[in-house]
Design a protein around this motif. Sequence first.
Motif, PDB file in Angstrom:
ATOM      1  N   ASP A 112      53.961   4.741   7.762  1.00  0.00           N
ATOM      2  CA  ASP A 112      53.786   6.175   7.994  1.00  0.00           C
ATOM      3  C   ASP A 112      54.827   6.741   8.963  1.00  0.00           C
ATOM      4  O   ASP A 112      54.810   7.932   9.253  1.00  0.00           O
ATOM      5  N   LYS A 152      50.046  -2.440  12.400  1.00  0.00           N
ATOM      6  CA  LYS A 152      49.841  -1.678  11.176  1.00  0.00           C
ATOM      7  C   LYS A 152      50.328  -0.245  11.356  1.00  0.00           C
ATOM      8  O   LYS A 152      50.486   0.227  12.471  1.00  0.00           O
ATOM      9  N   GLY A 153      50.537   0.431  10.222  1.00  0.00           N
ATOM     10  CA  GLY A 153      50.888   1.844  10.258  1.00  0.00           C
ATOM     11  C   GLY A 153      52.368   2.129  10.208  1.00  0.00           C
ATOM     12  O   GLY A 153      52.783   3.289  10.283  1.00  0.00           O
ATOM     13  N   GLU A 171      45.273   0.748  16.009  1.00  0.00           N
ATOM     14  CA  GLU A 171      44.613   1.918  15.449  1.00  0.00           C
ATOM     15  C   GLU A 171      45.530   3.125  15.294  1.00  0.00           C
ATOM     16  O   GLU A 171      45.414   3.883  14.341  1.00  0.00           O
ATOM     17  N   GLU A 172      46.447   3.349  16.246  1.00  0.00           N
ATOM     18  CA  GLU A 172      47.192   4.602  16.183  1.00  0.00           C
ATOM     19  C   GLU A 172      48.526   4.607  16.901  1.00  0.00           C
ATOM     20  O   GLU A 172      49.317   5.531  16.715  1.00  0.00           O
TER      21      GLU A 172
END
Length: 209
Positions: free
Chosen positions: A128, A124-125, A98-99
Amino acid sequence: MGQSHSQSQTHISVLPNEVVVSILQHLPPQEIKSAVLVCKSLREMGEKPRFWTWAVVTVNTKDDLQKLKRPRLQMVQEIDVTQGSHGGTGVQCNWIKEEGLADLFQVIGEIPTVKRIRGLEFCKGIQDIEPDLVVGVLNSLEELNLCYDFYDEEDFEDMPLRLEAEQLELLFTAVAEKTNLKFLQVSGQDMLKDMDETDETDKVDEMDM
């Protein structure tokens, strides 16, 4: 009458440091854990990072990142971001999903000895995260899997570990100069549609594109 023999005991603190260090270097992991609990002097010497390179640090929550800031773990080589499996084949932990990937990379960026991140391919991510940080972490690994041919075009934006074109280009440039990568598997990434295997990856022992 038989002679009696007395034995004297030598405390570890009177031994030369180089002798103690030599002893610690030959201890298996479980014995190192016990040795640092014996006395203050052993703890001080046993906390040196070179005695803890075998440790696999599990990161499932943001609080777990504090483990990687411990002095003894500043030469750790393996991090596990999977959850529910001792062997590293469990599902990805929710916090990373999530983060947490950006925070994880920030901490790993300070530990250049990290060679393996279990479960990274499902994170994921990454698109960024600042490109130089991404490249620094990925290029220090020994094995990297960026292969996702099984994703449909409509699912491409949700693909785990999908690098932006700039990140991927910087990664290949860094690999061409110097890399720890021994195995690199890449397909399904955005910029690879117009890219063939090049001399930029000739420093990798095994390459699959």
